[in-house]
Design an enzyme around this catalytic site. Structure first.
Site, PDB file in Angstrom:
ATOM      1  N   ASP A 118       0.961  -4.630   2.825  1.00  0.00           N
ATOM      2  CA  ASP A 118       0.552  -3.938   1.594  1.00  0.00           C
ATOM      3  C   ASP A 118       0.583  -4.772   0.319  1.00  0.00           C
ATOM      4  O   ASP A 118       0.952  -4.266  -0.748  1.00  0.00           O
ATOM      5  CB  ASP A 118       1.413  -2.681   1.393  1.00  0.00           C
ATOM      6  CG  ASP A 118       1.375  -1.727   2.568  1.00  0.00           C
ATOM      7  OD1 ASP A 118       0.537  -1.935   3.474  1.00  0.00           O
ATOM      8  OD2 ASP A 118       2.184  -0.794   2.605  1.00  0.00           O
ATOM      9  N   LYS A 178      -3.806   2.423   5.871  1.00  0.00           N
ATOM     10  CA  LYS A 178      -2.898   3.426   6.420  1.00  0.00           C
ATOM     11  C   LYS A 178      -2.426   4.393   5.341  1.00  0.00           C
ATOM     12  O   LYS A 178      -2.485   4.095   4.141  1.00  0.00           O
ATOM     13  CB  LYS A 178      -1.683   2.742   7.069  1.00  0.00           C
ATOM     14  CG  LYS A 178      -0.855   1.897   6.098  1.00  0.00           C
ATOM     15  CD  LYS A 178       0.222   1.113   6.831  1.00  0.00           C
ATOM     16  CE  LYS A 178       1.041   0.236   5.895  1.00  0.00           C
ATOM     17  NZ  LYS A 178       1.820   0.936   4.893  1.00  0.00           N
ATOM     18  N   CYS A 196       7.971   0.490   2.983  1.00  0.00           N
ATOM     19  CA  CYS A 196       7.070   0.117   4.078  1.00  0.00           C
ATOM     20  C   CYS A 196       7.613  -1.022   4.944  1.00  0.00           C
ATOM     21  O   CYS A 196       7.466  -0.997   6.170  1.00  0.00           O
ATOM     22  CB  CYS A 196       5.695  -0.236   3.524  1.00  0.00           C
ATOM     23  SG  CYS A 196       4.871   1.177   2.748  1.00  0.00           S
TER      24      CYS A 196
END
Length: 206
Positions: free
Chosen positions: A16, A79, A109
């Site tokens: 990310d 996602k 995450c």
């Protein structure tokens, strides 16, 4: 004869590192710089790369400086799940893979990806100079949680040499050159994300 690799079936997870997070994340440029170095090593050593975005429509794509350097065969997934362990990733991930993870946020995450991978039986390395959060105070707690769960907390340079293990390997010259080329940058990233040796000592006692 060179020694057997200590890190068998390596895979690199990039979690990310997106455009909208650039100003919000503590020492974001240092995370990107460390990730760039590991991407270069992954290219030399043919390590599979997996990269995710969290809700790309709202938070933007992977930052351009990383996106342009991702190998052509990188597994890329968007996602909503906090963990990177989504079907698009898991179906391409070697069941025996040793996963090394960089990215954000360390306490969300990165943490949930690590816990999921450990539950699936993977060995996991978390790169201290390659993970961060919006609030820096979250980082040591997240690292402690991951280490207590069974992950190996390491640094990018240590990981590179552990991945190589033996200087007789034909790829060692390229990796040694990469380390030398990034010597000052590695120091700056460690100072930014790990701190002084005194400060780091507190985290090493997790």
């Amino acid at each position: 004869m060179s020694a057997q690799p200590r890190i068998a079936h390596p895979a690199l997870f990039i979690c990310d590192l997106q455009e909208r997070f650039q100003k919000a994340i503590f020492q974001f440029p240092a995370v990107v710089a460390t990730t760039q170095k590991l991407l270069s090593a992954a290219s030399v050593l043919s390590v599979p790369v997996f990269a995710t975005t969290q809700n790309k429509r709202a938070l933007g794509d992977t930052v351009p400086e990383l996106l342009k350097n991702l190998p052509a065969d990188t597994v890329i997934a968007d996602k909503t799940l906090f963990s990177m362990c989504v079907p698009e990733v898991l179906e391409k991930l070697d069941e025996k893979a040793t996963v090394t993870i960089v990215g954000i946020e360390s306490h969300i995450c990165v943490l949930q990806t690590t816990l999921d991978l450990l539950e699936r039986g993977h060995k996991v390395y978390v790169v201290r100079d390659g993970v961060s959060s919006c609030n820096p105070q979250e980082i040591p707690t997240a690292l402690a949680r991951m280490q207590q769960a069974g992950a190996i907390v390491t640094t990018s340079e240590s990981w590179l040499f552990e991945l190589m293990r033996d200087s007789s390997r034909p790829e060692f010259k390229a990796i040694a050159g990469l380390v030398k080329e990034n010597k000052q940058l590695t120091k700056e990233c460690l100072e930014a994300l790990v701190g002084s040796s005194t400060e780091a000592g507190g985290i090493s006692k997790l």
